[in-house]
Design a protein around this motif. Sequence first.
Motif, PDB file in Angstrom:
ATOM      1  N   PHE A 186       7.289   0.145  11.078  1.00 17.13           N
ATOM      2  CA  PHE A 186       6.642   0.533  12.335  1.00 17.13           C
ATOM      3  C   PHE A 186       6.253   2.012  12.316  1.00 17.13           C
ATOM      4  O   PHE A 186       5.238   2.406  12.906  1.00 17.13           O
ATOM      5  CB  PHE A 186       7.569   0.227  13.511  1.00 17.13           C
ATOM      6  CG  PHE A 186       7.751  -1.244  13.740  1.00 17.13           C
ATOM      7  CD1 PHE A 186       6.770  -1.980  14.379  1.00 17.13           C
ATOM      8  CD2 PHE A 186       8.886  -1.904  13.278  1.00 17.13           C
ATOM      9  CE1 PHE A 186       6.916  -3.349  14.581  1.00 17.13           C
ATOM     10  CE2 PHE A 186       9.044  -3.267  13.468  1.00 17.13           C
ATOM     11  CZ  PHE A 186       8.049  -4.001  14.120  1.00 17.13           C
ATOM     12  N   PHE A 187       7.030   2.837  11.627  1.00 17.96           N
ATOM     13  CA  PHE A 187       6.718   4.255  11.491  1.00 17.96           C
ATOM     14  C   PHE A 187       5.354   4.435  10.824  1.00 17.96           C
ATOM     15  O   PHE A 187       4.509   5.211  11.284  1.00 17.96           O
ATOM     16  CB  PHE A 187       7.819   4.947  10.685  1.00 17.96           C
ATOM     17  CG  PHE A 187       7.639   6.433  10.534  1.00 17.96           C
ATOM     18  CD1 PHE A 187       8.127   7.310  11.483  1.00 17.96           C
ATOM     19  CD2 PHE A 187       6.972   6.957   9.427  1.00 17.96           C
ATOM     20  CE1 PHE A 187       7.961   8.682  11.348  1.00 17.96           C
ATOM     21  CE2 PHE A 187       6.804   8.330   9.277  1.00 17.96           C
ATOM     22  CZ  PHE A 187       7.307   9.191  10.250  1.00 17.96           C
ATOM     23  N   VAL A 188       5.143   3.697   9.743  1.00 12.48           N
ATOM     24  CA  VAL A 188       3.870   3.802   9.011  1.00 12.48           C
ATOM     25  C   VAL A 188       2.717   3.260   9.844  1.00 12.48           C
ATOM     26  O   VAL A 188       1.654   3.885   9.953  1.00 12.48           O
ATOM     27  CB  VAL A 188       3.955   3.047   7.663  1.00 12.48           C
ATOM     28  CG1 VAL A 188       2.596   3.042   6.964  1.00 12.48           C
ATOM     29  CG2 VAL A 188       4.995   3.681   6.761  1.00 12.48           C
ATOM     30  N   LEU A 189       2.914   2.096  10.449  1.00  9.83           N
ATOM     31  CA  LEU A 189       1.852   1.472  11.228  1.00  9.83           C
ATOM     32  C   LEU A 189       1.377   2.366  12.376  1.00  9.83           C
ATOM     33  O   LEU A 189       0.184   2.447  12.668  1.00  9.83           O
ATOM     34  CB  LEU A 189       2.335   0.131  11.784  1.00  9.83           C
ATOM     35  CG  LEU A 189       2.484  -1.016  10.771  1.00  9.83           C
ATOM     36  CD1 LEU A 189       3.179  -2.206  11.418  1.00  9.83           C
ATOM     37  CD2 LEU A 189       1.118  -1.431  10.214  1.00  9.83           C
TER      38      LEU A 189
ATOM     39  N   ILE B 251       3.085   0.168   3.681  1.00  6.44           N
ATOM     40  CA  ILE B 251       3.304  -1.023   4.514  1.00  6.44           C
ATOM     41  C   ILE B 251       3.871  -2.169   3.684  1.00  6.44           C
ATOM     42  O   ILE B 251       4.857  -2.814   4.069  1.00  6.44           O
ATOM     43  CB  ILE B 251       1.982  -1.446   5.198  1.00  6.44           C
ATOM     44  CG1 ILE B 251       1.579  -0.405   6.253  1.00  6.44           C
ATOM     45  CG2 ILE B 251       2.117  -2.821   5.840  1.00  6.44           C
ATOM     46  CD1 ILE B 251       0.185  -0.608   6.810  1.00  6.44           C
ATOM     47  N   LEU B 252       3.254  -2.428   2.531  1.00  6.47           N
ATOM     48  CA  LEU B 252       3.743  -3.496   1.652  1.00  6.47           C
ATOM     49  C   LEU B 252       5.174  -3.228   1.204  1.00  6.47           C
ATOM     50  O   LEU B 252       6.016  -4.139   1.165  1.00  6.47           O
ATOM     51  CB  LEU B 252       2.832  -3.623   0.427  1.00  6.47           C
ATOM     52  CG  LEU B 252       1.472  -4.294   0.642  1.00  6.47           C
ATOM     53  CD1 LEU B 252       0.624  -4.180  -0.611  1.00  6.47           C
ATOM     54  CD2 LEU B 252       1.660  -5.756   1.032  1.00  6.47           C
ATOM     55  N   GLY B 253       5.454  -1.966   0.866  1.00  2.00           N
ATOM     56  CA  GLY B 253       6.800  -1.608   0.436  1.00  2.00           C
ATOM     57  C   GLY B 253       7.826  -1.824   1.530  1.00  2.00           C
ATOM     58  O   GLY B 253       8.923  -2.345   1.279  1.00  2.00           O
ATOM     59  N   SER B 254       7.496  -1.437   2.750  1.00  2.00           N
ATOM     60  CA  SER B 254       8.422  -1.613   3.871  1.00  2.00           C
ATOM     61  C   SER B 254       8.734  -3.090   4.110  1.00  2.00           C
ATOM     62  O   SER B 254       9.887  -3.467   4.351  1.00  2.00           O
ATOM     63  CB  SER B 254       7.843  -0.987   5.145  1.00  2.00           C
ATOM     64  OG  SER B 254       7.772   0.413   5.036  1.00  2.00           O
ATOM     65  N   LEU B 255       7.703  -3.916   4.057  1.00  2.00           N
ATOM     66  CA  LEU B 255       7.910  -5.356   4.230  1.00  2.00           C
ATOM     67  C   LEU B 255       8.835  -5.917   3.145  1.00  2.00           C
ATOM     68  O   LEU B 255       9.798  -6.654   3.432  1.00  2.00           O
ATOM     69  CB  LEU B 255       6.561  -6.087   4.181  1.00  2.00           C
ATOM     70  CG  LEU B 255       5.685  -6.001   5.436  1.00  2.00           C
ATOM     71  CD1 LEU B 255       4.280  -6.524   5.136  1.00  2.00           C
ATOM     72  CD2 LEU B 255       6.316  -6.792   6.573  1.00  2.00           C
ATOM     73  N   GLY B 256       8.538  -5.554   1.891  1.00  2.00           N
ATOM     74  CA  GLY B 256       9.349  -6.055   0.776  1.00  2.00           C
ATOM     75  C   GLY B 256      10.783  -5.575   0.836  1.00  2.00           C
ATOM     76  O   GLY B 256      11.727  -6.351   0.582  1.00  2.00           O
ATOM     77  N   MET B 257      10.981  -4.303   1.180  1.00  2.00           N
ATOM     78  CA  MET B 257      12.342  -3.764   1.261  1.00  2.00           C
ATOM     79  C   MET B 257      13.139  -4.427   2.378  1.00  2.00           C
ATOM     80  O   MET B 257      14.333  -4.694   2.230  1.00  2.00           O
ATOM     81  CB  MET B 257      12.304  -2.245   1.452  1.00  2.00           C
ATOM     82  CG  MET B 257      11.836  -1.468   0.250  1.00  2.00           C
ATOM     83  SD  MET B 257      12.084   0.322   0.405  1.00  2.00           S
ATOM     84  CE  MET B 257      11.064   0.712   1.816  1.00  2.00           C
ATOM     85  N   THR B 258      12.489  -4.683   3.505  1.00  2.00           N
ATOM     86  CA  THR B 258      13.188  -5.345   4.615  1.00  2.00           C
ATOM     87  C   THR B 258      13.688  -6.723   4.195  1.00  2.00           C
ATOM     88  O   THR B 258      14.837  -7.092   4.479  1.00  2.00           O
ATOM     89  CB  THR B 258      12.250  -5.473   5.833  1.00  2.00           C
ATOM     90  OG1 THR B 258      11.782  -4.169   6.211  1.00  2.00           O
ATOM     91  CG2 THR B 258      12.977  -6.097   7.011  1.00  2.00           C
ATOM     92  N   LEU B 259      12.860  -7.483   3.507  1.00  2.00           N
ATOM     93  CA  LEU B 259      13.241  -8.830   3.073  1.00  2.00           C
ATOM     94  C   LEU B 259      14.341  -8.802   2.013  1.00  2.00           C
ATOM     95  O   LEU B 259      15.321  -9.560   2.084  1.00  2.00           O
ATOM     96  CB  LEU B 259      12.013  -9.571   2.535  1.00  2.00           C
ATOM     97  CG  LEU B 259      10.936  -9.924   3.575  1.00  2.00           C
ATOM     98  CD1 LEU B 259       9.689 -10.480   2.885  1.00  2.00           C
ATOM     99  CD2 LEU B 259      11.485 -10.940   4.571  1.00  2.00           C
ATOM    100  N   THR B 260      14.194  -7.924   1.010  1.00  2.00           N
ATOM    101  CA  THR B 260      15.165  -7.910  -0.093  1.00  2.00           C
ATOM    102  C   THR B 260      16.506  -7.320   0.339  1.00  2.00           C
ATOM    103  O   THR B 260      17.565  -7.818  -0.056  1.00  2.00           O
ATOM    104  CB  THR B 260      14.605  -7.126  -1.291  1.00  2.00           C
ATOM    105  OG1 THR B 260      14.129  -5.849  -0.850  1.00  2.00           O
ATOM    106  CG2 THR B 260      13.467  -7.879  -1.954  1.00  2.00           C
ATOM    107  N   LEU B 261      16.470  -6.264   1.150  1.00  2.00           N
ATOM    108  CA  LEU B 261      17.726  -5.702   1.649  1.00  2.00           C
ATOM    109  C   LEU B 261      18.417  -6.687   2.579  1.00  2.00           C
ATOM    110  O   LEU B 261      19.655  -6.791   2.584  1.00  2.00           O
ATOM    111  CB  LEU B 261      17.461  -4.385   2.386  1.00  2.00           C
ATOM    112  CG  LEU B 261      17.161  -3.170   1.503  1.00  2.00           C
ATOM    113  CD1 LEU B 261      16.642  -2.011   2.345  1.00  2.00           C
ATOM    114  CD2 LEU B 261      18.397  -2.738   0.715  1.00  2.00           C
ATOM    115  N   GLY B 262      17.620  -7.417   3.370  1.00  2.00           N
ATOM    116  CA  GLY B 262      18.207  -8.446   4.228  1.00  2.00           C
ATOM    117  C   GLY B 262      18.904  -9.523   3.413  1.00  2.00           C
ATOM    118  O   GLY B 262      19.980 -10.013   3.790  1.00  2.00           O
ATOM    119  N   THR B 263      18.309  -9.860   2.260  1.00  2.00           N
ATOM    120  CA  THR B 263      18.929 -10.847   1.362  1.00  2.00           C
ATOM    121  C   THR B 263      20.252 -10.323   0.813  1.00  2.00           C
ATOM    122  O   THR B 263      21.255 -11.056   0.748  1.00  2.00           O
ATOM    123  CB  THR B 263      17.971 -11.182   0.202  1.00  2.00           C
ATOM    124  OG1 THR B 263      16.749 -11.691   0.730  1.00  2.00           O
ATOM    125  CG2 THR B 263      18.585 -12.205  -0.742  1.00  2.00           C
TER     126      THR B 263
END
Length: 467
Positions: A449-452, A333-345
């Motif tokens: 969302f897949f993980v959650l 979950i933490l990884g997915s959140l971080g990847m979404t933010l950094t890839l968005g950047t």
Amino acid sequence: MTIHNKPVMPKASTSYVLMLALVAAIGGFLFGFDTAVINGAVAALGKDFQAGSVATGFAVSSALLGSAVGAFFAGQLADRYGRVKTMIVAAIMFFISAVGSGIAFNIWDFMVWRLVGGVAVGAASVIAPAYIAEVSPAHLRGRLGSLQQLAIVTGIFIALLCDYFIAVAAGSAEAPFWFGVPAWRWMFWTEIPAAIAYAVGALRIPESPRYLVAQGREAEAASVLAKVLGGDVQAKVQEIRQTVLRERKPQLSDLVGRHGLLSIVWIGIGLSVLQQLVGINVIFYYSSVLWQAVGFSEKDSLWITVITSVTNIVTTLVAIAFVDKFGRKPLLILGSLGMTLTLGTLATTFGSAPLDAAGNPSLTGNSGIIALLAANLYVFCFGFSWGPVVWVMLGEMFNNRIRGAALSLAAAAQWIANFAVSTSFPPLKDVGLGFAYGLYTTAAAISLFFVLLLIKETKGKELEEMV
């Protein structure tokens, strides 16, 4: 008075288990090395063979097709002939591929040699996590399973480091190196020692106790388990027998239920595919070309890839430290959140940058620093989560009856996704880097969302408890 001496029970040997896991993980090292070593050679072999961008792109990703084949059949071979014998075959194929890639005469036979190496990579991607999961005590399995990912990222680091030093020593990847042979060919030959070490190591480790029980070799299985678990292992042998021999030998048909593939198999495939759709291997296959495209020199671009691979190693060590403490699901979950933010950047930075004469985004001033930071933070987020944890879960989430076949199918799906991402990046790059990274951002958001919704925690469970 008669004194009855109780039999001395053997003690568990953590160092022995670690040794077994490390030997199996050499396959992961070669997995990482083989897939990343081409990074420094992409531009040079394209010029040497006068290959167009499409042929060069296919040469980069041809190994991934072999990986899908190797992953698909490795589980069946491992269930029939044993985990160790499959490791030895993979080691031989790594050796052949390394030699052949370095002596290739044109782009087409180069693809064949890379395809051979890809089959070995695919086999290693299945056998290492399965073997490690099957020899590890439950309380150590997460950390030992993470050794596979640590080995992969270490292989990537060593490959990129070899590429860097060879290119710098020769002057460029195209320039002559030792004995007048072009530097890029030596890059592939640096894989040979590790392939030999893998074969030698595999010859010195025992078979998986679960495979031995399936073959009716219970005394041998008990001997291995005594060193791994300690104490009286007969109850464990009985428990394994009940799960492994409950039905016939594992087959792909075992993965099919009344309504198609079993749901747990779909979840394994989903984990595998999403691990690739977030675009991680674009960083490791094309990063030197990518950074050159946005204005960095060849030397600096190669050095950036080395720094990125060090980031990957450090974060994998973080995962090893916490995967058995925090569990698998929280890290994902933490990884997915971080990847979404950094890839968005990254998508925003590349998408808003002005284009140079060649149509590439021009990162000047702070935008270049932001892109570098975001790329390395993205690798950090992937490195402590989806990188190692997916391999841990694939090794442990399936029950004994279907593990080999299910792992093969999930790993094959992973390599097909890897191939799709890798071959699509050059044309996506032509459309725009902002668009390409926007797609990877979307995949990262989906992974959350897949993980959650679908992932169940496996921390601390014995493999025989998996249903």
